[in-house]
Write an enzyme that holds these catalytic residues in place. Structure first.
Site, mmCIF file in Angstrom:
data_model
loop_
_atom_site.group_PDB
_atom_site.id
_atom_site.type_symbol
_atom_site.label_atom_id
_atom_site.label_comp_id
_atom_site.label_asym_id
_atom_site.label_seq_id
_atom_site.Cartn_x
_atom_site.Cartn_y
_atom_site.Cartn_z
ATOM 1 N N LYS A 1 -23.609 36.663 -37.541
ATOM 2 C CA LYS A 1 -24.264 37.794 -38.214
ATOM 3 C C LYS A 1 -24.341 38.990 -37.270
ATOM 4 C CE LYS A 1 -26.684 34.795 -41.401
ATOM 5 N NZ LYS A 1 -27.817 33.923 -41.698
ATOM 6 N N GLN B 1 -33.876 33.003 -40.195
ATOM 7 C CA GLN B 1 -32.830 32.000 -40.336
ATOM 8 C C GLN B 1 -33.427 30.644 -40.717
ATOM 9 O OE1 GLN B 1 -29.546 32.631 -40.179
ATOM 10 N NE2 GLN B 1 -28.963 30.513 -40.506
ATOM 11 N N ASP C 1 -32.443 38.561 -47.760
ATOM 12 C CA ASP C 1 -32.124 37.225 -48.271
ATOM 13 C C ASP C 1 -32.445 37.100 -49.761
ATOM 14 O OD1 ASP C 1 -30.965 35.325 -46.539
ATOM 15 O OD2 ASP C 1 -32.836 35.104 -45.410
HETATM 16 N N1 GUN Z 1 -29.406 29.328 -43.365
HETATM 17 C C1 GUN Z 1 -28.262 29.002 -43.989
HETATM 18 N N2 GUN Z 1 -27.941 29.941 -44.909
HETATM 19 C C2 GUN Z 1 -28.912 30.887 -44.861
HETATM 20 C C3 GUN Z 1 -29.147 32.098 -45.574
HETATM 21 O O1 GUN Z 1 -28.390 32.519 -46.459
HETATM 22 N N3 GUN Z 1 -30.266 32.786 -45.220
HETATM 23 C C4 GUN Z 1 -31.120 32.336 -44.272
HETATM 24 N N4 GUN Z 1 -32.186 33.076 -44.002
HETATM 25 N N5 GUN Z 1 -30.938 31.212 -43.598
HETATM 26 C C5 GUN Z 1 -29.833 30.492 -43.897
#
Ligand code: GUN
Length: 279
Positions: free
Chosen positions: A50, A94, A117
């Site tokens: 990211k 996360q 998200d």
């Molecule tokens: N962990 C795995 N996929 C995601 C996601 O799309 N968002 C978040 N915040 N954590 C994740």
């Protein structure tokens, strides 16, 4: 031979468009803040991906790191600090979080306007009401992948395996909004194979490698595998690709299917929040 639904090219084109839109905005660049708790290697690698994508798109990003033992009040205070930071447009905590951190409190703490998200109840409500709001990244990526490959859910049967707030429920809402007839199946569903065989579009997000075999798939179905599990042999999806692929009209590979789109849509959501902040 089934059409292979690969996400990398589409993700690259979304990222390039987001980068040029961000550059054209003028003023400060979009800013994404990631909160990372613990030292899970998968989460570390997702967060690194990211950050790299942000850098390439000309976004600024930050990571706030905490030990596994962090108290919920410390995380909520960090979210409050980021909510108030005018250089931050998007906040992402996360997942997975340690069991003692209440996920719901974290989701509610992020300002809905910075909730990249799409986990805040206001954004979840907007999604189910068919209103404008922030849509979770992976489900949004699935819909882009279908659209880019000319697969129209309208009037078709769709079955989603998994009822999580990250993938299962939001992708079901998006398929419903696209006029599919949607079934959400889960770990308590009886005769899962026969339910899945009803699907023209089968989306699976169970996280159980090999769960979906040939007896789960109707001839000509479109199979979207979102279940990424790290195994001794590498990354594995929910679908037994070898036996299922010959039956399908289209199928995602794992890795390289939906995965690359998640980060592209995260950038798109962050840019949308930046535009919102600019009024
Ligand atoms: N962990 C795995 N996929 C995601 C996601 O799309 N968002 C978040 N915040 N954590 C994740």
């Amino acid at each position: 031979m089934a059409l292979l639904l690969e996400g990398r090219g589409l993700a690259a084109s979304i990222r390039a468009r987001v980068a040029s839109e961000a550059a054209a905005l003028g003023g400060r660049p979009p800013g994404l803040a990631v909160i990372l708790v613990g030292d899970d290697p998968a989460s570390e690698s997702y967060v690194a991906g990211k950050r790299k994508a942000c850098e390439k798109a000309g976004f600024v990003s930050s990571v706030s790191r905490f030990f596994d033992s962090v108290g919920p009040e410390v995380l909520l205070a960090e979210i409050a600090r980021l909510n108030a930071d005018p250089s931050i447009d998007g906040i992402l905590c996360q997942l997975p979080l340690p069991g003692h951190i209440p996920l719901d409190a974290v989701a509610r703490a992020v300002l809905p306007s910075k909730d990249v998200d799409g986990f805040h109840p206001q954004n979840v409500g907007s999604l189910w009401r068919g209103e404008r709001g922030i849509v979770p990244c992976t489900p949004a990526g699935i819909m882009r992948l279908l659209d880019a490959n000319g697969i129209d859910p309208s009037g078709r049967r769709a079955v989603v395996v998994g009822r999580s707030g990250i993938v299962g429920k939001p992708v079901a809402a998006l398929l419903l909004a696209a006029n599919a007839t949607v079934t959400i199946a889960h770990s308590k569903t009886r005769d899962l194979a026969s339910v899945c065989r009803e699907a023209y579009i089968l989306v699976t997000a169970a996280g159980i490698p090999g769960l979906i075999g040939a007896d789960f798939v109707a001839p000509g179905a479109v199979v979207i595998d979102v279940g990424i599990t790290r195994t001794a042999g590498g990354l594995a999806g929910d679908v037994d690709f070898e036996s299922v692929e010959p039956l399908c009209s289209a199928i995602t590979p794992v890795p390289g299917g939906v995965g690359p789109l998640t980060i592209a849509l995260l950038l798109e959501n962050t840019l949308a929040c930046r535009k919102l902040a600019a009024g």
